[in-house]
Design an enzyme around this catalytic site. Sequence first.
Site, mmCIF file in Angstrom:
data_model
loop_
_atom_site.group_PDB
_atom_site.id
_atom_site.type_symbol
_atom_site.label_atom_id
_atom_site.label_comp_id
_atom_site.label_asym_id
_atom_site.label_seq_id
_atom_site.Cartn_x
_atom_site.Cartn_y
_atom_site.Cartn_z
ATOM 1 N N ASP A 156 -5.833 6.036 0.954
ATOM 2 C CA ASP A 156 -5.844 4.599 0.703
ATOM 3 C C ASP A 156 -7.306 4.151 0.690
ATOM 4 O OD1 ASP A 156 -3.983 1.954 0.960
ATOM 5 O OD2 ASP A 156 -5.944 1.599 1.872
ATOM 6 N N HIS A 187 0.633 -16.547 -4.501
ATOM 7 C CA HIS A 187 -0.604 -16.413 -3.707
ATOM 8 C C HIS A 187 -1.584 -15.472 -4.430
ATOM 9 C CE1 HIS A 187 1.072 -12.558 -2.768
ATOM 10 N NE2 HIS A 187 0.247 -12.301 -1.780
ATOM 11 N N HIS A 243 0.845 -1.205 0.000
ATOM 12 C CA HIS A 243 0.000 0.000 0.000
ATOM 13 C C HIS A 243 0.874 1.246 0.000
ATOM 14 C CE1 HIS A 243 -4.071 -1.755 0.877
ATOM 15 N NE2 HIS A 243 -3.274 -2.798 1.021
ATOM 16 N N SER A 257 3.525 -11.325 1.494
ATOM 17 C CA SER A 257 4.104 -10.883 2.766
ATOM 18 C C SER A 257 3.548 -11.670 3.947
ATOM 19 C CB SER A 257 3.839 -9.389 2.967
ATOM 20 O OG SER A 257 2.453 -9.145 2.842
ATOM 21 N N ASN A 270 0.015 -7.020 -6.364
ATOM 22 C CA ASN A 270 1.361 -6.548 -6.710
ATOM 23 C C ASN A 270 2.188 -7.669 -7.326
ATOM 24 O OD1 ASN A 270 1.448 -3.701 -5.675
ATOM 25 N ND2 ASN A 270 0.771 -4.758 -3.831
ATOM 26 N N SER A 271 2.061 -8.876 -6.776
ATOM 27 C CA SER A 271 2.815 -10.015 -7.325
ATOM 28 C C SER A 271 2.367 -10.317 -8.752
ATOM 29 C CB SER A 271 2.631 -11.255 -6.441
ATOM 30 O OG SER A 271 3.202 -11.029 -5.177
ATOM 31 N N ALA A 274 12.386 -13.252 0.063
ATOM 32 C CA ALA A 274 13.313 -13.283 -1.079
ATOM 33 C C ALA A 274 13.089 -12.044 -1.946
ATOM 34 C CB ALA A 274 13.048 -14.538 -1.903
ATOM 35 N N TRP A 325 14.225 -21.518 -0.188
ATOM 36 C CA TRP A 325 14.739 -20.318 0.482
ATOM 37 C C TRP A 325 13.843 -20.025 1.684
ATOM 38 C CZ3 TRP A 325 19.179 -18.031 0.478
ATOM 39 C CH2 TRP A 325 19.296 -16.764 1.062
ATOM 40 N N GLU A 377 3.849 -7.730 -11.027
ATOM 41 C CA GLU A 377 5.300 -7.955 -11.198
ATOM 42 C C GLU A 377 5.541 -9.106 -12.176
ATOM 43 O OE1 GLU A 377 6.622 -8.456 -7.109
ATOM 44 O OE2 GLU A 377 5.973 -6.415 -6.624
HETATM 45 C C1 LIG Z 1 -8.196 -5.899 -1.044
HETATM 46 O O1 LIG Z 1 -8.872 -6.571 -0.020
HETATM 47 C C2 LIG Z 1 -8.157 -6.882 1.123
HETATM 48 C C3 LIG Z 1 -6.919 -6.374 1.426
HETATM 49 C C4 LIG Z 1 -6.278 -6.748 2.591
HETATM 50 C C5 LIG Z 1 -5.006 -6.216 2.938
HETATM 51 O O2 LIG Z 1 -4.882 -5.710 4.155
HETATM 52 C C6 LIG Z 1 -3.703 -5.184 4.595
HETATM 53 C C7 LIG Z 1 -3.625 -4.680 5.892
HETATM 54 C C8 LIG Z 1 -2.432 -4.178 6.343
HETATM 55 O O3 LIG Z 1 -2.342 -3.731 7.603
HETATM 56 C C9 LIG Z 1 -1.332 -4.145 5.547
HETATM 57 C C10 LIG Z 1 -1.411 -4.648 4.249
HETATM 58 O O4 LIG Z 1 -0.393 -4.618 3.500
HETATM 59 C C11 LIG Z 1 -2.598 -5.164 3.771
HETATM 60 C C12 LIG Z 1 -2.719 -5.686 2.484
HETATM 61 C C13 LIG Z 1 -3.935 -6.227 2.104
HETATM 62 O O5 LIG Z 1 -4.161 -6.783 0.935
HETATM 63 C C14 LIG Z 1 -3.212 -6.871 -0.064
HETATM 64 O O6 LIG Z 1 -3.120 -5.624 -0.647
HETATM 65 C C15 LIG Z 1 -2.312 -5.622 -1.802
HETATM 66 C C16 LIG Z 1 -2.299 -4.258 -2.383
HETATM 67 O O7 LIG Z 1 -1.473 -3.457 -1.682
HETATM 68 C C17 LIG Z 1 -2.833 -6.543 -2.866
HETATM 69 O O8 LIG Z 1 -4.082 -6.120 -3.339
HETATM 70 C C18 LIG Z 1 -2.941 -7.923 -2.302
HETATM 71 O O9 LIG Z 1 -3.590 -8.720 -3.265
HETATM 72 C C19 LIG Z 1 -3.739 -7.918 -1.016
HETATM 73 O O10 LIG Z 1 -3.627 -9.182 -0.446
HETATM 74 C C20 LIG Z 1 -6.832 -7.672 3.456
HETATM 75 C C21 LIG Z 1 -8.055 -8.190 3.160
HETATM 76 O O11 LIG Z 1 -8.659 -9.154 3.927
HETATM 77 C C22 LIG Z 1 -7.892 -9.793 4.900
HETATM 78 C C23 LIG Z 1 -8.737 -7.777 1.997
HETATM 79 O O12 LIG Z 1 -9.935 -8.272 1.755
HETATM 80 O O1 LIG Z 2 9.430 -13.166 -0.211
HETATM 81 C C1 LIG Z 2 8.841 -12.184 -0.656
HETATM 82 C C2 LIG Z 2 7.438 -12.000 -0.584
HETATM 83 C C3 LIG Z 2 6.867 -10.864 -1.120
HETATM 84 N N1 LIG Z 2 7.640 -9.916 -1.688
HETATM 85 C C4 LIG Z 2 7.037 -8.682 -2.254
HETATM 86 O O2 LIG Z 2 5.941 -8.268 -1.443
HETATM 87 C C5 LIG Z 2 4.887 -7.746 -2.243
HETATM 88 C C6 LIG Z 2 3.638 -8.561 -1.977
HETATM 89 O O3 LIG Z 2 2.527 -7.827 -2.406
HETATM 90 P P1 LIG Z 2 1.219 -8.526 -2.915
HETATM 91 O O4 LIG Z 2 0.249 -7.471 -3.268
HETATM 92 O O5 LIG Z 2 1.532 -9.491 -3.981
HETATM 93 O O6 LIG Z 2 0.710 -9.384 -1.705
HETATM 94 P P2 LIG Z 2 0.500 -9.110 -0.143
HETATM 95 O O7 LIG Z 2 1.810 -9.371 0.500
HETATM 96 O O8 LIG Z 2 0.022 -7.705 0.016
HETATM 97 O O9 LIG Z 2 -0.495 -10.145 0.205
HETATM 98 C C7 LIG Z 2 5.345 -7.859 -3.685
HETATM 99 O O10 LIG Z 2 5.890 -6.616 -4.090
HETATM 100 C C8 LIG Z 2 6.445 -8.900 -3.631
HETATM 101 O O11 LIG Z 2 7.448 -8.732 -4.626
HETATM 102 C C9 LIG Z 2 9.006 -10.080 -1.774
HETATM 103 O O12 LIG Z 2 9.712 -9.234 -2.321
HETATM 104 N N2 LIG Z 2 9.551 -11.207 -1.250
#
Ligand SMILES: COc1cc(-c2[o+]c3cc(O)cc([O-])c3cc2O[C@@H]2O[C@H](CO)[C@H](O)[C@H](O)[C@H]2O)cc(OC)c1O
Ligand SMILES: O=c1ccn([C@@H]2O[C@H](COP(=O)(O)OP(=O)(O)O)[C@@H](O)[C@H]2O)c(=O)[nH]1
Length: 478
Positions: free
Chosen positions: A116, A362, A16, A279, A366-367, A345, A341, A370
């Site tokens: 956000d 997963h 985010h 993450s 963002n993944s 990573a 690993w 990428e």
């Molecule tokens: C989009 O719907 C959901 C998002 C999240 C969620 O919550 C969250 C909370 C934090 O304190 C830190 C985070 O980094 C974070 C991230 C997050 O979702 C991820 O966001 C990414 C974009 O930045 C990306 O869209 C990923 O696919 C998300 O997994 C949590 C959630 O339910 C648990 C949601 O429904």
């Molecule tokens: O071992 C890891 C796991 C995750 N990431 C980075 O963490 C971010 C994960 O963001 P994503 O939206 O895919 O998933 P989230 O972690 O929010 O569920 C991406 O930029 C990944 O490249 C990374 O660098 N190394």
Amino acid sequence: MATPTVVLLPIWGAGHLMSMLDAGKRLLARSGGALSLTVLVMQPPTENDRSEVIGHIRREEASGLDIRFHHLPAVEPPTDCVGVEEFVSRFVELHADHVKAAISALTCPVAAVVLDFFGTTLLDVCRELDVPAYVYFTANAASYALMLRLPALHEEVTADFEDMEGMVYLPGLPPVRPSSLPLPVMDKKNPNYTWFVYHGRRFMEADGVIINTASVLEQSVLAAIADGRCTHGVPPPTVYPVGPVLSLSMSLPVEQPHECVRWLDAQPPASVVLLCFGSAGFSTATQAHETAHGLERSGHRFLWVLRGPPVAGTQEPSDANLRELLPEGFLERTKEKGLVWPRKAPQKEILAHAAVGGFVTHGGWNSILESLWYGVPMVPWPLYAEQHFNAFTLVAYMGPAVAIEVDRKRNNFVDASELEQAVKALMDSDSDDGRKAREKATEMKAACRKAVEEGGSSYSALGRLYEDIRKGALRTSQ
Ligand SMILES: COc1cc(-c2[o+]c3cc(O)cc([O-])c3cc2O[C@@H]2O[C@H](CO)[C@H](O)[C@H](O)[C@H]2O)cc(OC)c1O
Ligand SMILES: O=c1ccn([C@@H]2O[C@H](COP(=O)(O)OP(=O)(O)O)[C@@H](O)[C@H]2O)c(=O)[nH]1
């Protein structure tokens, strides 16, 4: 007159904070010095998040760009929340007075505030201060469309989505099985669901919504949103698809290549399947055993980022104890073909490597971006948040992926034979599904790069955003 500023209000997670900051930096560059950035930093709720955020800010402060970081006073995190969406939404809401005070105290004109998507409660502060308010949506346009549609869908579907018969229809997308909906949508009685509906409703009040996607990736969804088909004909705020926004600056070449990269250097082109789960993704020993057997039986080379369950009281996966998690003799048997690993990573660097030919992910947005940026086809193995829905859009709508059966009712369990088949389908040179996914990934790589180049769709959307912010700033300064 002082340079007008755009105020960013990100939440702390790297996906985010860094995503919004990178989008902000692109806007800054686009304004050619006509705008500055002010980032209001909430003190994150955990020590781990705090040190991660401080690290990001230090790096950015050293960059010399016109970005000011303003640390908001800490608030007491709510302690009675049932899940992430409720926690994050309420935590942000508790900052309303601090945000109002910080914006009011700025000595330069405020051109816009960017929130956000978990922060729509703060639209009220923006209204009170009469500053234009934008939302930054870090997930994809399909998830945004679903959230926009959710307030009406809530009335139309009287049962829990989990128990409903038939499919869910979302404009611009193929029909969705209810089991592919995001986690917070699965239980209507859960406060997380209520917050999702709340944000979905409040998006309509924003002056614009910036999405980390490219129009070519989600054309029909973006058209459906713009036509008001997700909002019963009511015109929604303008959408700016400015992506892919990727924090590539964090993965610049370093003097000493990472061990994973050095291992990849010794592998043939497009021969390795990467497994990495975001993450927060981790494996239990039972799941790790299945994964290990599936990989071994697939016969393909692999780089597996394996994390263990979080240490009590934290959400951060632990470094894996490989001897405890893996089947006996696995590492010895596969040492010529695989690397496991046990820590975080450098995912972007790995995806950029020519030896990587596929990605079991997963499916965090963002993944996915990428992977597309480097043209790597995927197998989505969703775990949490909106990832089941991302997996659906990736396989049934966008196309650069091969499906895998994930048992959502058993904690997203995947058995060995299912993983073996999916990896073979993705990586075997004579697999039809793999070929289609590879072709689509290659096509999307080119399209993503073109979108952000001068004249591309995301470049133009950023230009429109800048113009609209400039016009809004002129309006509020009159
Ligand atoms: C989009 O719907 C959901 C998002 C999240 C969620 O919550 C969250 C909370 C934090 O304190 C830190 C985070 O980094 C974070 C991230 C997050 O979702 C991820 O966001 C990414 C974009 O930045 C990306 O869209 C990923 O696919 C998300 O997994 C949590 C959630 O339910 C648990 C949601 O429904
Ligand atoms: O071992 C890891 C796991 C995750 N990431 C980075 O963490 C971010 C994960 O963001 P994503 O939206 O895919 O998933 P989230 O972690 O929010 O569920 C991406 O930029 C990944 O490249 C990374 O660098 N190394």
